[in-house]
Design an enzyme around this catalytic site. Structure first.
Site, mmCIF file in Angstrom:
data_model
loop_
_atom_site.group_PDB
_atom_site.id
_atom_site.type_symbol
_atom_site.label_atom_id
_atom_site.label_comp_id
_atom_site.label_asym_id
_atom_site.label_seq_id
_atom_site.Cartn_x
_atom_site.Cartn_y
_atom_site.Cartn_z
ATOM 1 N N LEU A 98 0.896 -1.152 0.000
ATOM 2 C CA LEU A 98 0.000 0.000 0.000
ATOM 3 C C LEU A 98 0.929 1.195 0.000
ATOM 4 O O LEU A 98 1.729 1.352 0.927
ATOM 5 C CB LEU A 98 -0.891 -0.023 1.246
ATOM 6 C CG LEU A 98 -1.985 1.044 1.347
ATOM 7 C CD1 LEU A 98 -2.980 0.923 0.204
ATOM 8 C CD2 LEU A 98 -2.708 0.937 2.688
ATOM 9 N N ASP A 99 0.883 2.014 -1.050
ATOM 10 C CA ASP A 99 1.951 2.991 -1.239
ATOM 11 C C ASP A 99 2.063 3.965 -0.061
ATOM 12 O O ASP A 99 1.137 4.135 0.726
ATOM 13 C CB ASP A 99 1.804 3.723 -2.574
ATOM 14 C CG ASP A 99 0.607 4.654 -2.630
ATOM 15 O OD1 ASP A 99 0.633 5.670 -1.922
ATOM 16 O OD2 ASP A 99 -0.326 4.375 -3.396
ATOM 17 N N LYS A 100 3.216 4.581 0.025
ATOM 18 C CA LYS A 100 3.575 5.433 1.159
ATOM 19 C C LYS A 100 2.565 6.556 1.377
ATOM 20 O O LYS A 100 2.286 6.949 2.517
ATOM 21 C CB LYS A 100 4.974 6.012 0.941
ATOM 22 C CG LYS A 100 5.517 6.847 2.085
ATOM 23 C CD LYS A 100 6.935 7.295 1.788
ATOM 24 C CE LYS A 100 7.503 8.127 2.925
ATOM 25 N NZ LYS A 100 8.904 8.556 2.652
ATOM 26 N N ASP A 101 1.994 7.074 0.298
ATOM 27 C CA ASP A 101 1.071 8.204 0.391
ATOM 28 C C ASP A 101 -0.359 7.785 0.721
ATOM 29 O O ASP A 101 -1.237 8.641 0.853
ATOM 30 C CB ASP A 101 1.064 8.982 -0.933
ATOM 31 C CG ASP A 101 2.432 9.549 -1.268
ATOM 32 O OD1 ASP A 101 3.150 9.922 -0.321
ATOM 33 O OD2 ASP A 101 2.784 9.614 -2.452
ATOM 34 N N SER A 102 -0.596 6.474 0.817
ATOM 35 C CA SER A 102 -1.940 5.960 1.088
ATOM 36 C C SER A 102 -2.026 5.394 2.499
ATOM 37 O O SER A 102 -1.015 5.131 3.143
ATOM 38 C CB SER A 102 -2.305 4.877 0.068
ATOM 39 O OG SER A 102 -2.255 5.396 -1.242
#
Length: 234
Positions: A98-102
């Site tokens: 789950l990407d860093k910005d999410s």
């Protein structure tokens, strides 16, 4: 069996993580540096960093409500990695990313064998997200997103998309391309402001505050493993 499958079944780490260890030349087989795709026989001696692989621990399956800013990697040299964030008393690793910005739901485990079953998109395991964007959501946007968007040299699979409010929508994916939702929205002229995953298969974040984690319940785990057993035989 191949080296990455062999190590994943010990519960030490996932196949992807094993490939990284191979590339870093940290795995030896019978005293020789392991090459990618190496086949392992029952009497082979496999070492990681010169040490015998620990006996497989009791399997754990954890649901974590990941905050923005945490990177879903087992590489502890990466600042803000998920392993240091959880500080779990045992070796675990994330299932997928789950990407860093999410923010939102990420599953953690020490069961390397389960990762490949969950990550293969042809099995159609659902992941549900709530997304906020910077423009008014139109019917055309929802239709385009649901029918598939060309990104990363391919067309995304048809998916379920529905409006929650003027700037917020719900989307259910059965694949996991890199930053897929953000890329899809961008192709439609939208920018994602907030992205939260709220469900993976039958597992939700119910009862979890931001940054909290819990073990899957027996019912959740049984349901998930049943679904995985069914898809393996497709």
């Amino acid at each position: 069996m191949r080296i990455n499958k062999y190590i994943s079944e010990t519960g030490y780490c996932s196949r992807r993580a094993t490939n990284r260890l191979i590339n870093e030349k940290r795995i030896t087989v019978n005293g020789e540096v392991c090459e990618p795709g190496r086949m392992i026989c029952p009497d082979d001696v496999v070492l990681i960093d010169g040490k015998v692989i620990p006996e497989k621990a009791e399997a754990v399956y954890i649901a974590l409500h990941k905050p923005v800013g945490i990177t879903c990697t087992s590489a502890t040299h990466v600042e803000g990695n998920i392993i240091d964030f959880m500080n779990y008393p045992g070796r675990i690793f994330p299932i997928g990313r789950l990407d860093k910005d999410s923010q939102g739901l990420i599953l953690m485990t020490n069961d390397g064998a389960i990762v490949n079953k969950m990550m293969r998109s042809e099995f159609g395991h659902e992941k549900e997200y709530v997304v906020t964007v910077d423009h008014l959501i139109t019917d055309d946007f929802l239709k385009r997103m649901s029918r598939g968007i060309e990104i990363l040299g391919t067309t995304t699979k048809p998916c379920e998309v529905s409006r929650i409010s003027d700037y917020e929508f719900r989307i259910i994916l059965t694949q996991g391309l890199n930053r897929q939702i953000r890329r899809m929205a961008k192709e439609c002229g939208y920018r994602v402001i907030r992205l939260e995953r709220i469900r993976i298969m039958n597992v939700t974040m119910e009862g979890l505050e931001m940054g909290e984690w819990r073990n899957l319940t027996k019912i959740e785990l049984a349901n998930m493993l049943d679904q995985l057993a069914d898809t393996v035989h497709l």
